[in-house]
Design an enzyme around this catalytic site. Structure first.
Site, PDB file in Angstrom:
ATOM      1  N   LYS A   1     110.778  19.362  -0.931  1.00 40.83           N
ATOM      2  CA  LYS A   1     109.651  19.332   0.003  1.00 40.83           C
ATOM      3  C   LYS A   1     108.358  19.367  -0.827  1.00 40.83           C
ATOM      4  O   LYS A   1     108.181  20.273  -1.665  1.00 40.83           O
ATOM      5  CB  LYS A   1     109.754  20.568   0.907  1.00 40.83           C
ATOM      6  CG  LYS A   1     109.129  20.423   2.268  1.00 40.83           C
ATOM      7  CD  LYS A   1     109.492  21.657   3.088  1.00 40.83           C
ATOM      8  CE  LYS A   1     108.977  21.608   4.488  1.00 40.83           C
ATOM      9  NZ  LYS A   1     109.184  22.892   5.169  1.00 40.83           N
TER      10      LYS A   1
HETATM   11  O1  G3P Z   1     108.552  24.579   8.125  1.00 35.23           O
HETATM   12  C1  G3P Z   1     107.298  24.169   8.522  1.00 35.23           C
HETATM   13  C2  G3P Z   1     106.916  24.511   9.939  1.00 35.23           C
HETATM   14  O2  G3P Z   1     107.985  24.264  10.815  1.00 35.23           O
HETATM   15  C3  G3P Z   1     106.261  25.834  10.103  1.00 35.23           C
HETATM   16  O3  G3P Z   1     106.135  26.225  11.459  1.00 35.23           O
HETATM   17  O4  G3P Z   1     105.561  27.888  13.200  1.00 35.23           O
HETATM   18  O5  G3P Z   1     104.895  28.303  10.798  1.00 35.23           O
HETATM   19  O6  G3P Z   1     103.743  26.562  12.135  1.00 35.23           O
HETATM   20  P1  G3P Z   1     105.025  27.312  11.927  1.00 35.23           P
END
Ligand code: G3P
Length: 216
Positions: free
Chosen positions: A83
């Site tokens: 990533k």
């Molecule tokens: O993995 C990246 C993403 O899904 C993070 O989500 O909820 O931290 O914005 P969030």
């Protein structure tokens, strides 16, 4: 549509995998920090459970550093997906890694034009963060629709991995638009099964079954 679990909690990943609902896993530095565990140990354990892509994020910001970290992470298992952030160095690393047969997930995408760049760099996955756009009062699902259109216009095979998915409604919306993958916290994936009429129906059927006096 594929479901990826957005977590570094091995127990939750095992549970979803056993349910047959899991096509892959995404992690990020925040999720690793939350797990309180060593990054490479966690990735190795997840890769031993899940057959599909498992995203492991580099933390260097320069191309050389990203490539060095990626080389190290790729040794863990064949399904490790590197990533990288959506920066010029990240895109350069993406091009080099995918040219070398490595799956790459380009993360922290917040615009359709960024997603176009990731596809041009040969990304395996693009991760638009819809929940974080919603947080700033921008409709994240519109971004998914724009990327879908651009990728279809030019037949890019980069998969749209809807990230920062926080609700069942998000999952439905991105599925309707045609995202290839939704990555969600385990609780969101498990919650997709719930419907009050399903619960009510089960209750009714069991009550009626009881009246028959039969057993199975
Ligand atoms: O993995 C990246 C993403 O899904 C993070 O989500 O909820 O931290 O914005 P969030």
């Amino acid at each position: 549509m594929k479901f990826f679990a957005d977590t570094a909690e091995v127990k939750d990943i095992q549970e979803l995998n056993d349910l047959g609902l899991l096509d892959g896993v995404t992690t990020n530095p925040s999720l690793i920090a939350k797990s309180g565990r060593k990054f490479k140990d966690v990735i190795a354990e997840i890769c031993a459970i899940v057959e599909g892509p498992v995203s492991a994020e580099v933390v260097s910001l320069d191309y050389e550093g990203m490539m060095r970290e990626a080389a190290d992470l790729r040794k863990i298992a064949r399904n490790v997906t590197i990533k990288v952030p959506l920066t010029l160095d990240g895109l350069k690393a993406c091009k080099s890694l995918t040219s070398d047969g490595c799956m790459v997930n380009v993360t922290l995408c917040f615009s359709a034009i960024q997603a176009l760049l990731a596809a041009k760099a040969g990304a395996t996955f693009i991760s638009p963060f819809i929940g974080r756009l919603d947080d700033i009062h921008v409709d994240g699902t519109e971004l998914i629709a724009e990327i879908r259109q651009i990728y279809d216009n030019y037949a890019y095979d980069t998969e749209i991995l809807a990230a920062s998915v926080r609700t069942a409604l998000h999952v439905k919306q991105v599925a309707l638009i045609g995202a290839d993958v939704a990555t969600c916290p385990p609780a969101v994936i498990k919650g997709l099964v719930r419907h009050p009429l399903t619960d009510k129906g089960i209750e009714q059927f069991l009550a009626d079954w009881k009246k028959t006096g039969q057993t199975l």
